[in-house]
Scaffold this active site. Structure first.
Site: not given
Ligand code: AP5
Length: 213
Positions: A159, A170
């Site tokens: 990403r 972030r």
């Molecule tokens: P993963 O499951 O991908 O983690 P995640 O918590 O979903 O992380 P994100 O980076 O997707 O969260 P985010 O909140 O920053 O981004 P979002 O897409 O919502 O796991 C991460 C990695 O670790 C993976 O490789 C996985 O395999 C590994 N892993 C997981 N668990 C593990 C474990 N227990 N042990 C080992 N490895 C593990 O948002 C992106 C952007 O969109 C934001 O920055 C913002 O600009 C916008 N946006 C989205 N929602 C909103 C909102 N509600 N309001 C305003 N802006 C928003």
């Protein structure tokens, strides 16, 4: 519990998307991931995508009104009648209050904890499906075939916002805008803290236990 309605809270890389996918399979309820919906909109070049791209690439939050429009539209679809998982939303107190006013209710808010030092490793190793948004990790959750999604066979990429400097931004935004939701849902909801117990499967077992499943 049937028709379960959940929120997944947590910093970037906490594993919200990963756990949402597992809970969704186990409970048979859909996941609404605003991050995945926005990334698909950016890829397709829709008006929402064009508006959201600069915010996302900079690690900033997309404006609340855009997010609320997306969530309300998705929740009105028939598959959400049997329950849902909100992944990455609400992300501000204003979003939480708007959902509340719109009558969107939850059985539990799961706050997934992760150590700051683990976040960097998770982000740099993460690979994401360009089509269905599924999340993998080069070492902790590798795809069966390198670079290819197990679920839909599409290409996996890193990403844009997983660059180190954007991850730091972030995290900062998370601390300021989103972490206060833990107190908010302690007062106004059913906050359950999911400790950082280790592997993806171990965290999932903890969640299922907390949900009484
Ligand atoms: P993963 O499951 O991908 O983690 P995640 O918590 O979903 O992380 P994100 O980076 O997707 O969260 P985010 O909140 O920053 O981004 P979002 O897409 O919502 O796991 C991460 C990695 O670790 C993976 O490789 C996985 O395999 C590994 N892993 C997981 N668990 C593990 C474990 N227990 N042990 C080992 N490895 C593990 O948002 C992106 C952007 O969109 C934001 O920055 C913002 O600009 C916008 N946006 C989205 N929602 C909103 C909102 N509600 N309001 C305003 N802006 C928003």
């Amino acid at each position: 519990m049937e028709h379960m309605k959940l929120i997944l809270l947590g910093p970037p890389g906490a594993g919200k998307g990963t756990q949402a996918e597992l809970i969704s399979k186990r409970l048979g309820i859909p996941t609404i991931s605003t991050g995945n919906i926005l990334r698909a909109a950016v890829k397709d070049g829709t008006p929402i995508g064009l508006q959201a791209k600069a915010f996302m690439d900079a690690g900033k939050l997309v404006p609340d009104d855009v997010i609320l429009g997306i969530v309300e539209e998705r929740l009105s679809q028939p598959d959400c009648a049997k329950g849902y998982i909100l992944d990455g939303v609400p992300r501000t107190i204003a979003q939480a209050e708007s959902l509340n006013k719109a009558g969107v209710v939850f059985d539990a808010v799961l706050s997934i904890e992760v150590l700051d030092e683990e976040i960097e490793q998770r982000m740099t190793g993460r690979r994401t499906c360009t089509r269905c948004g599924a999340s993998y990790h080069l070492t902790t959750k590798p795809p069966l075939k390198p670079g290819v999604c197990d679920t839909c066979g599409s290409e996996l990429i890193q990403r844009e916002d997983d660059k180190l400097e954007t991850v730091a931004r972030r995290l900062e935004v998370y601390r300021k805008e989103t972490e206060p939701l833990k107190n908010y849902y302690t007062k106004h909801g059913n906050l359950k803290t999911i400790p950082n117990v280790g592997s993806i499967e171990a965290v999932n077992q903890e969640i299922m236990k907390v949900l009484g499943q």
